[in-house]
Design a protein around this motif. Sequence first.
Motif: not given
Length: 523
Positions: A374-382
């Motif tokens: 979830a955190f990694m996916d958020r990083a890729l969105v940001v």
Amino acid sequence: MRYLFEEYAFDTDRRELYRGAGVVSIAPQVFDLLEYLIRNRERVVSKDDLINAVWKGRIVSDAALTTRLNAVRAAIGDTGEDQRLIKTLPRKGFRFVGPVQELQVPPGEAAADELVEPSQFPPVLPDKPSIAVLPFVNLSSDPEQDYFADGVVEDITMALSRFPWLFVIARNSSFTYKSRAVDVKQIGRELGVRYVLEGSVRKAGNRIRLAGQLIDAETGTHLWAERFEGPIEDMFDLQDDVTSGVVGAIAPKLQHEEIKRARRKPTESLDAYDYYLRGLAKARWSKNANSEALQLFYKAIDLDPHLACAYGMAAWCYTRRKALGWMNNQARESAESIRLARIAVHLGADDPIALCMGGYALAFVAHEFDDAAAFMDRALVVNPNLARAWMLSGWLRVWRGEPDRALEHCARAMRLSPLDPSMYYTTHGAMAYAHFLASRYDIASSCAETAMRDNPTFLLSICISAASNALAGRFEQAQKTVLRALECNPDLHASNLRDLAPFRRAEDFAIFAKALRDAGLPD
């Protein structure tokens, strides 16, 4: 003396604070407090320093001091949460951290209503790397290419804006230079940026060619240059490729240039971000360099407890210590890695480095794979242009048992950063594991060999090479590779193999461990 920062002018002779041409109402003690902080901005000032300077040593409660500091922040558009201009350093004191330009005011200067607006002075360089993406020049006679070039510039500007450590001039300001012949150094002074990206677009037959170059606006030095070419019918795909290629190339280049600047600074003038940059330069694969980097990240955290990326990189250092068998006290150091990682993802909700490094540490050390994803996916969105986040996400998908998605993310990392040597071998290592999970042992072995060629001591690649060769029936090669792994880490055994390769699925780990045992890894 007049101090200029952001859109403010602070006049100590008139005892007035201006925002643009307007006067900001400010109480005398608040003015004195701000003046002391600005004059002493090269150091951290303690509570006692402030009381002695502003209250002349009278007894002042902490609440009164806090109230005055809040009033100072409010007057200059800062807050205790943002701490953009005034930092609070717990148990140490306070520091004015905004870039300031000093201007001597001649005697008998005009009245306040005739004050020269701060906007007429060159902007002060921000306290982080700054860049302006200029309009690309259309070298062809086709006006359609003008729109295409403008679209590329806008996309590159937006993509660079997603890096929180980078100050990017807005498109509307950069485009004021369109069709103007202006020296790059002058642009740097007028926009207050250290770097400028310029380029051109040309139509040749049925193909479009774009050229870009990154320039140090202070010296005029060319730091990077590249050409991109494609068929005219693929114009919009080419635009995406150009954007990815430029951002993937210049973001690491800019950070590298900033690391060199931080190295040249004297130690007594370093701030939190300088220590962070120095830590990045040390965060290599050797044990000693890793330990030095860790201490530099801790120093950055000490100076700025809100610097999320420093927590993420410190957690990453502990992750490497665990993977390479460098931990002296595994329980204590693992717990510290998890603590740092959780702070990183909490503070850095919009910081892709904090999210991907903290997230990966939670997966590798704490085996919290779902939260990590979830955190990694958020990083890729940001920031979908951060190659390192795609690379680490590829490794995360390996440990989660998702080989196809791992290969997809590795391919994206390679596309964004094709020339970074460390990215090259780490990404090929992850690809080797992904193919191993998909039972493509020959391809896995080939990817591992590529990774090992660029970094012969990368233990993960060595182990997957041995395991792949064993399952492909090449036992002699597998046995030689296991001996190589034991040279890198003599303490490596099947019993502690999960510290190196934390597969989530028991069946994946069982196949991997058995293959290495068959190749000679001791229990």
